[in-house]
Structure formats: C-alpha cells, structure tokens
Design an enzyme around this catalytic site. Structure first.
Site, PDB file in Angstrom:
ATOM      1  N   ASP A   8       0.804  -1.223   0.000  1.00  0.00           N
ATOM      2  CA  ASP A   8       0.000   0.000   0.000  1.00  0.00           C
ATOM      3  C   ASP A   8       0.833   1.266   0.000  1.00  0.00           C
ATOM      4  O   ASP A   8       0.380   2.295  -0.504  1.00  0.00           O
ATOM      5  CB  ASP A   8      -0.927   0.002   1.228  1.00  0.00           C
ATOM      6  CG  ASP A   8      -1.927   1.152   1.186  1.00  0.00           C
ATOM      7  OD1 ASP A   8      -2.531   1.364   0.121  1.00  0.00           O
ATOM      8  OD2 ASP A   8      -2.089   1.834   2.215  1.00  0.00           O
ATOM      9  N   HIS A  13       3.694   4.209  -3.502  1.00  0.00           N
ATOM     10  CA  HIS A  13       4.070   5.609  -3.311  1.00  0.00           C
ATOM     11  C   HIS A  13       5.588   5.824  -3.241  1.00  0.00           C
ATOM     12  O   HIS A  13       6.136   6.652  -3.971  1.00  0.00           O
ATOM     13  CB  HIS A  13       3.427   6.169  -2.042  1.00  0.00           C
ATOM     14  CG  HIS A  13       1.936   6.155  -2.061  1.00  0.00           C
ATOM     15  ND1 HIS A  13       1.194   6.979  -2.877  1.00  0.00           N
ATOM     16  CD2 HIS A  13       1.032   5.409  -1.370  1.00  0.00           C
ATOM     17  CE1 HIS A  13      -0.094   6.760  -2.695  1.00  0.00           C
ATOM     18  NE2 HIS A  13      -0.216   5.805  -1.788  1.00  0.00           N
ATOM     19  N   LYS A  99       2.998   2.751  10.729  1.00  0.00           N
ATOM     20  CA  LYS A  99       1.915   3.354  11.499  1.00  0.00           C
ATOM     21  C   LYS A  99       2.281   3.370  12.975  1.00  0.00           C
ATOM     22  O   LYS A  99       3.088   2.581  13.451  1.00  0.00           O
ATOM     23  CB  LYS A  99       0.611   2.562  11.303  1.00  0.00           C
ATOM     24  CG  LYS A  99      -0.008   2.689   9.922  1.00  0.00           C
ATOM     25  CD  LYS A  99      -1.307   1.909   9.847  1.00  0.00           C
ATOM     26  CE  LYS A  99      -2.008   2.146   8.511  1.00  0.00           C
ATOM     27  NZ  LYS A  99      -2.456   3.565   8.386  1.00  0.00           N
TER      28      LYS A  99
END
Length: 249
Positions: A8, A13, A99
């Site tokens: 992800d 990215h 995270k």
C-alpha cells in the site's frame, strides 16, 4: 489489513519518490519525459532481497476492529534497494514506512560521502552532510553541513540551512490530479510499464516471506530496521515541531 505497508505504501508511493530522486533530467521537453525517466529507474531496481527487508506490526493492531486476531499483515516495513545503473552502482536506497510512529511525516534524506580527512580533526559517528527534502506535513528543502564554531579553536558544529519552507496545503493531492486529468496532463500519473516494474521489485517479499516483528506504538519500529542501515551511518528520524503522531516515510 487487506494490503499491508509494502503493497500500500512502498510499492504504490515510495518507489515513485525514489524514482524521482534517482532519475536523470528529462530531455526534449516532451510531456512524457518525466514518466520515461522514472520508468527507467524503476526498471533498473533489483528485486527486493528478503534478507534486506524488515516487517513489523505494532502491538495492539490485532485488537483493531476489522483486523484478524492472528493477522500477519505488516504495519511497518523497512527495505534496502539497489539500482543496477552506472550512476547509482554501490549506492543503497533505504525506505521505511509505518503506522503508530512518533510523528507523521514524509521526508527524503540524501547523505553525502564523508571526505577522506576531517577538516576539524574529529572522529564523528553522527549524520553526514546532507540534503533534506520534507514532503509533508510541510514542504521544505534544507542543506546541512559541518561548519566551524566561532572562535580560535578548530571545532565543528552541524548547521542546517533551510532553503525553502511553505505550508503544504495549497492544493490537495487529489485536487491536483483531477485538475491534471481534465487537462489531459499525464505527467503525475504512473504509466503501465512503470507500475509493472514496481511490482517486480516488491514481488519477492510479498506475504509472509519475511518474519513479522512486533514493535511498541509510539516507537520507531522494530530494532532490526536500525540494524539494516547500521553500516551506513544509521537512520535519520524526522522531527516535526507540531502535529499529530501516526506514520513516517
């Protein structure tokens, strides 16, 4: 939970950011010039070696609603990337994302090689001279170098010159993309061969091919991530003056 940090964030990215950093200047002024040079870099990236990947999951993630109680999905990933080009041969690229880290920031740090001799006769284990690009939550460009401390003694100190700084909310990212799409400008859109090249890079480490390590919320991830970069001066953790905590890249 359905994707994980490698799929992800890194594939989607951060490999794009790495390609922008390493690409050659586009020539000819063609609209597709930037995308062509980015694709060349992605195609030159060697597939990830599982021995150069650290996956982590913050403690408590499995108690989050919608997460499987035995989930092995990573919320943190650190990788070392190599480019098979003359310019970048022997230069490692380190990427990490996660995270529940101390701050939320996206930053690129370009470390310069140390000179063969120290101007100030010091033996330092700290950061090298570097160029820093902060992408969010603010947009900054900074250059850091070791300079002489005022006075008679030849003592050095690190000084960072902030070349530019502005609030990064002038235009929301998807607002910019939608505007470009309506104009037919594809410069910021990933090309199909570029996407395929990025998937080729991460494919060897998708799933549970590397161990999952638990880290405490509010820390900088598993200790193994620092071991991965220990031989190359260590990792630079971003510092944000104000703002919430969440993730860093």
């Amino acid at each position: 939970e359905e994707a994980g940090a490698i799929r992800d964030v890194i594939q989607n990215h951060l490999l794009q950011v790495a390609s922008l950093l390493a690409m050659e200047p586009p020539g000819g002024g063609e609209p597709d010039g930037v995308r062509q040079e980015k694709t060349r870099i992605l195609q030159a990236m060697l597939p990830l070696d599982p021995r150069e990947v650290v996956r982590g999951q913050y403690r408590g993630y499995r108690e989050v609603a919608g997460v499987a109680p035995d989930s092995t999905v990573e919320t943190f990933a650190a990788v070392r990337i190599h480019l098979d080009t003359w310019r970048w041969a022997g230069v490692p690229f380190y990427i990490r994302t996660g995270k529940c880290l101390p701050v939320t920031a996206a930053e690129v740090m370009v470390e310069l090689k140390r000179p063969p001799q120290s101007v100030f006769g010091e033996r330092l284990a700290g950061q090298c001279n570097h160029v820093r690009f902060r992408l969010s939550p603010t947009v900054e460009t900074a250059i850091a170098a070791r300079t002489k401390t005022p006075g008679e003694m030849m003592i050095g100190r690190e000084i960072e010159l902030l070349a530019s700084s502005n609030v990064g909310d002038e235009m929301a990212p998807y607002e910019r993309l939608l505007s470009d799409a309506m104009r037919g400008d594809q410069s910021l859109f990933a090309r199909e061969d570029s996407v395929e090249a990025a998937w080729r890079v991460v494919d060897p480490v998708l799933g549970d091919r590397t161990p999952l390590q638990i880290y405490e919320p509010g820390t900088w991830g598993p200790a193994a991530a620092d071991d991965l970069i220990a031989a190359d001066e260590g990792w630079h953790n971003p510092v944000v003056a104000a703002g919430g905590s969440g993730g860093a890249q």
